[in-house]
Motif scaffolding. Structure first.
Motif, PDB file in Angstrom:
ATOM      1  N   GLU A   1      -2.855  -0.580  -9.827  1.00 30.22           N
ATOM      2  CA  GLU A   1      -2.221  -1.094  -8.607  1.00 30.22           C
ATOM      3  C   GLU A   1      -3.263  -1.754  -7.704  1.00 30.22           C
ATOM      4  OE1 GLU A   1       0.849  -1.135  -6.784  1.00 30.22           O
ATOM      5  OE2 GLU A   1       1.477  -1.187  -8.851  1.00 30.22           O
TER       6      GLU A   1
ATOM      7  N   ASP B   1      -4.937   0.743   2.592  1.00 39.31           N
ATOM      8  CA  ASP B   1      -5.520   2.057   2.908  1.00 39.31           C
ATOM      9  C   ASP B   1      -5.048   2.945   1.751  1.00 39.31           C
ATOM     10  OD1 ASP B   1      -6.343   4.392   4.192  1.00 39.31           O
ATOM     11  OD2 ASP B   1      -4.686   4.403   5.622  1.00 39.31           O
TER      12      ASP B   1
ATOM     13  N   ALA C   1       2.349   6.089   7.853  1.00 43.57           N
ATOM     14  CA  ALA C   1       2.974   6.417   9.138  1.00 43.57           C
ATOM     15  C   ALA C   1       2.854   5.251  10.115  1.00 43.57           C
ATOM     16  CB  ALA C   1       2.327   7.666   9.723  1.00 43.57           C
ATOM     17  N   GLY C   2       2.394   4.102   9.636  1.00 40.76           N
ATOM     18  CA  GLY C   2       2.390   2.893  10.464  1.00 40.76           C
ATOM     19  C   GLY C   2       1.241   2.784  11.456  1.00 40.76           C
ATOM     20  N   GLY C   3       0.188   3.563  11.280  1.00 40.21           N
ATOM     21  CA  GLY C   3      -0.933   3.522  12.235  1.00 40.21           C
ATOM     22  C   GLY C   3      -1.566   2.128  12.318  1.00 40.21           C
TER      23      GLY C   3
ATOM     24  N   MET D   1       4.488   8.856  -5.772  1.00 41.73           N
ATOM     25  CA  MET D   1       4.619   8.347  -4.403  1.00 41.73           C
ATOM     26  C   MET D   1       5.974   7.684  -4.230  1.00 41.73           C
ATOM     27  SD  MET D   1       0.988   6.642  -3.651  1.00 41.73           S
ATOM     28  CE  MET D   1      -0.517   7.454  -4.074  1.00 41.73           C
TER      29      MET D   1
ATOM     30  N   ASP E   1       5.452  -0.124   1.488  1.00 43.32           N
ATOM     31  CA  ASP E   1       5.110   1.213   0.991  1.00 43.32           C
ATOM     32  C   ASP E   1       6.034   1.507  -0.181  1.00 43.32           C
ATOM     33  OD1 ASP E   1       3.440   3.756   2.575  1.00 43.32           O
ATOM     34  OD2 ASP E   1       4.620   4.187   0.779  1.00 43.32           O
ATOM     35  N   ARG E   2       5.483   2.171  -1.198  1.00 43.31           N
ATOM     36  CA  ARG E   2       6.321   2.484  -2.366  1.00 43.31           C
ATOM     37  C   ARG E   2       7.118   3.759  -2.137  1.00 43.31           C
ATOM     38  NH1 ARG E   2       1.952   3.553  -7.096  1.00 43.31           N
ATOM     39  NH2 ARG E   2       3.802   3.317  -8.340  1.00 43.31           N
TER      40      ARG E   2
ATOM     41  N   GLY F   1      -4.351   5.469  -1.431  1.00 45.67           N
ATOM     42  CA  GLY F   1      -4.313   6.925  -1.548  1.00 45.67           C
ATOM     43  C   GLY F   1      -3.036   7.498  -0.979  1.00 45.67           C
TER      44      GLY F   1
ATOM     45  N   GLY G   1       8.227  -1.151  -1.762  1.00 43.31           N
ATOM     46  CA  GLY G   1       7.728  -1.854  -2.949  1.00 43.31           C
ATOM     47  C   GLY G   1       6.289  -1.458  -3.193  1.00 43.31           C
ATOM     48  N   ARG G   2       5.686  -2.109  -4.195  1.00 43.68           N
ATOM     49  CA  ARG G   2       4.303  -1.774  -4.546  1.00 43.68           C
ATOM     50  C   ARG G   2       3.373  -2.870  -4.046  1.00 43.68           C
ATOM     51  NH1 ARG G   2       4.597  -0.884 -10.733  1.00 43.68           N
ATOM     52  NH2 ARG G   2       5.630  -2.852 -10.399  1.00 43.68           N
ATOM     53  N   PHE G   3       2.182  -2.476  -3.621  1.00 41.96           N
ATOM     54  CA  PHE G   3       1.294  -3.496  -3.050  1.00 41.96           C
ATOM     55  C   PHE G   3       0.746  -4.450  -4.105  1.00 41.96           C
ATOM     56  CE2 PHE G   3      -1.764   0.342  -2.445  1.00 41.96           C
ATOM     57  CZ  PHE G   3      -2.439   0.149  -3.642  1.00 41.96           C
TER      58      PHE G   3
ATOM     59  N   THR H   1      -0.005  -0.603   2.741  1.00 39.22           N
ATOM     60  CA  THR H   1       0.150   0.862   2.683  1.00 39.22           C
ATOM     61  C   THR H   1       0.614   1.356   4.055  1.00 39.22           C
ATOM     62  OG1 THR H   1      -2.216   1.005   3.203  1.00 39.22           O
ATOM     63  CG2 THR H   1      -1.620   1.237   0.885  1.00 39.22           C
TER      64      THR H   1
ATOM     65  N   GLN I   1       2.677  13.069   2.635  1.00 42.86           N
ATOM     66  CA  GLN I   1       2.869  13.329   1.199  1.00 42.86           C
ATOM     67  C   GLN I   1       2.114  14.592   0.784  1.00 42.86           C
ATOM     68  OE1 GLN I   1       1.443   9.452   0.018  1.00 42.86           O
ATOM     69  NE2 GLN I   1       3.514   8.658  -0.299  1.00 42.86           N
TER      70      GLN I   1
HETATM   71  C1  LIG Z   1      -3.229   6.700   3.305  1.00 40.80           C
HETATM   72  S1  LIG Z   1      -1.554   6.298   3.529  1.00 40.80           S
HETATM   73  C2  LIG Z   1      -1.565   4.952   4.646  1.00 40.80           C
HETATM   74  C3  LIG Z   1      -1.592   5.362   6.079  1.00 40.80           C
HETATM   75  C4  LIG Z   1      -1.460   4.210   7.054  1.00 40.80           C
HETATM   76  N1  LIG Z   1      -2.602   3.317   7.022  1.00 40.80           N
HETATM   77  C5  LIG Z   1      -1.256   4.721   8.452  1.00 40.80           C
HETATM   78  O1  LIG Z   1      -2.042   4.350   9.328  1.00 40.80           O
HETATM   79  O2  LIG Z   1      -0.326   5.495   8.677  1.00 40.80           O
HETATM   80  C6  LIG Z   1      -1.182   5.491   2.029  1.00 40.80           C
HETATM   81  C7  LIG Z   1       0.248   5.037   1.883  1.00 40.80           C
HETATM   82  O3  LIG Z   1       0.249   4.023   0.893  1.00 40.80           O
HETATM   83  C8  LIG Z   1       1.335   4.203   0.033  1.00 40.80           C
HETATM   84  N2  LIG Z   1       0.934   3.639  -1.256  1.00 40.80           N
HETATM   85  C9  LIG Z   1      -0.009   4.095  -2.101  1.00 40.80           C
HETATM   86  N3  LIG Z   1      -0.087   3.307  -3.182  1.00 40.80           N
HETATM   87  C10 LIG Z   1       0.816   2.319  -2.997  1.00 40.80           C
HETATM   88  C11 LIG Z   1       1.200   1.170  -3.767  1.00 40.80           C
HETATM   89  N4  LIG Z   1       0.640   0.924  -4.948  1.00 40.80           N
HETATM   90  N5  LIG Z   1       2.128   0.352  -3.258  1.00 40.80           N
HETATM   91  C12 LIG Z   1       2.716   0.604  -2.053  1.00 40.80           C
HETATM   92  N6  LIG Z   1       2.407   1.686  -1.302  1.00 40.80           N
HETATM   93  C13 LIG Z   1       1.462   2.525  -1.762  1.00 40.80           C
HETATM   94  C14 LIG Z   1       1.580   5.682  -0.011  1.00 40.80           C
HETATM   95  O4  LIG Z   1       2.925   5.954  -0.335  1.00 40.80           O
HETATM   96  C15 LIG Z   1       1.215   6.096   1.414  1.00 40.80           C
HETATM   97  O5  LIG Z   1       2.349   6.128   2.238  1.00 40.80           O
END
Ligand SMILES: C[S@@+](CC[C@H](N)C(=O)[O-])C[C@H]1O[C@@H](n2cnc3c(N)ncnc32)[C@H](O)[C@@H]1O
Length: 335
Positions: free
Chosen positions: A218, A101, A35-37, A128, A53-54, A103, A78-80, A32, A108
């Motif tokens: 997912e 992580d 923002a790449g944290g 998403m 990230d999707r 949600g 893609g999807r996790f 997930t 978004q």
């Molecule tokens: C809570 S944010 C993650 C923040 C990240 N840990 C950071 O430090 O910036 C969740 C991210 O996961 C992505 N996401 C949610 N479900 C997903 C999935 N099934 N596959 C890929 N990405 C997903 C969302 O699009 C979102 O950008």
């Protein structure tokens, strides 16, 4: 629209990195990216990251970090749930850690055009990624009985039937297209007591978002994919934000780390499966008060972590993880 990287504060970052324990030269999947944290902190430890990230907007905004990370950061739209295949396609049949992580990100939530929030009026989208039906398709197309079930199960809304009936009545006059229109319909159906801490549409919006993005399927599929992708000793760290998600993570890790007496004197071959994970957290870790004060969105976070053993991956059963099942939904609209 908010600036990626400025607004989304990574949740429980210190605890995530401590649990993941990235080592120089190791390979980690950040399922997930957002923002790449987390990815930034893993790179800082000298490791490589396959970040998924999707959301195409998150991938586009990550280009600068890819440039900084050089060949140690691979960013994949893609999807996790596909993380094992994605890692393998990038040359890693086994990885040293997976972090999820789950949600939505602040980018978004805070972008009215994405339709996640009733704080602003915007199109009822909530996807998403770019694929599949939007929240408007669901709200305008799902049978009231199924809509009530989605809202009851995924929103834990006690007045789900009243909400679904109100939506069905409203859409007779024309499709419901905006977040403000939907929030007003839901608020009237649920009613608002002065003691309520949340907006009356909160639970319905949560339900629609989870349904539209198939978030629980997912998550469950990603846990099983992590079990296959992790090397012995590799770590899985999951941050969940509501009880439906956390329950799936808890069940998965409890089941995978338990030694259950399956065998019998008559069928010694049916011996208990060897645990595929060892728990690193007893119960869930929660954020400290200081973090919740600076980042209220962290308040419902629950972190669980486990270490992969050498045992083979076990069969995957989403129903045992209490992932609710819903009928397939197509794009046909009722009104
Ligand atoms: C809570 S944010 C993650 C923040 C990240 N840990 C950071 O430090 O910036 C969740 C991210 O996961 C992505 N996401 C949610 N479900 C997903 C999935 N099934 N596959 C890929 N990405 C997903 C969302 O699009 C979102 O950008």
């Amino acid at each position: 629209m908010s600036e990626p990287g400025e607004r989304h504060l990574p949740v429980m970052l210190a605890e995530v990195i401590e649990a993941l324990a990235p080592v120089p030269g190791g390979v980690y999947v950040d399922g997930t990216f957002g923002a790449g944290g987390y990815a930034r902190a893993i790179l800082a430890a000298g490791a490589s990251v396959i970040a998924i990230d999707r959301d195409p907007a998150a991938i586009a905004a990550g280009a600068a970090l890819v440039a900084e990370g050089g060949d140690r950061l691979t960013l994949v739209e893609g999807r996790f749930s596909d993380l094992a295949d994605i890692a393998a396609a990038h040359g890693h049949e086994r990885v040293d850690g997976v972090v999820l992580d789950v949600g939505v990100s602040s980018m978004q939530l805070d972008d009215p055009a994405r339709g996640f929030s009733f704080r602003f009026d915007g199109p009822l989208d909530m996807r998403m990624g770019n694929e599949g039906p939007s929240a408007a398709d669901v709200v305008n197309g799902l049978e009231p009985r199924d809509l009530a079930r989605v809202i009851a199960v995924l929103g834990e809304e006690k007045r789900a039937r009243a909400v679904a009936m109100a939506i069905a009545r409203a859409r007779e006059a024309g499709p419901i297209e905006g977040t403000a229109a939907l929030a007003a319909i839901v608020a009237r159906a649920v009613g608002h007591r002065p003691t309520d801490k949340i907006h009356p549409a909160t639970r319905t919006f949560q339900a629609l978002r989870i349904f539209v993005n198939r978030e629980l399927d997912e998550l469950a599929t990603a846990l099983a994919a992590s079990e296959r992708a992790l090397a012995t000793g590799g770590r899985l760290v999951v941050v969940a934000f509501h009880s439906l998600e956390d329950r799936i993570v808890k069940r998965f890790l409890t089941e995978r780390s338990e030694i259950r007496p399956h065998g019998s004197r008559h069928r010694p071959e049916a011996a208990a499966p060897v645990p595929s994970f060892e728990l690193l957290t007893r119960g869930a870790l929660v954020p400290g008060e200081a973090e919740v004060e600076t980042n209220p969105r962290a308040r419902s976070a629950r972190l669980r972590a486990a270490r992969r053993t050498a045992a083979p991956a076990l069969p995957f059963d989403p129903i045992a993880l209490s992932v609710p099942e819903f009928p397939a939904f197509d794009l046909g609209r009722v009104s």
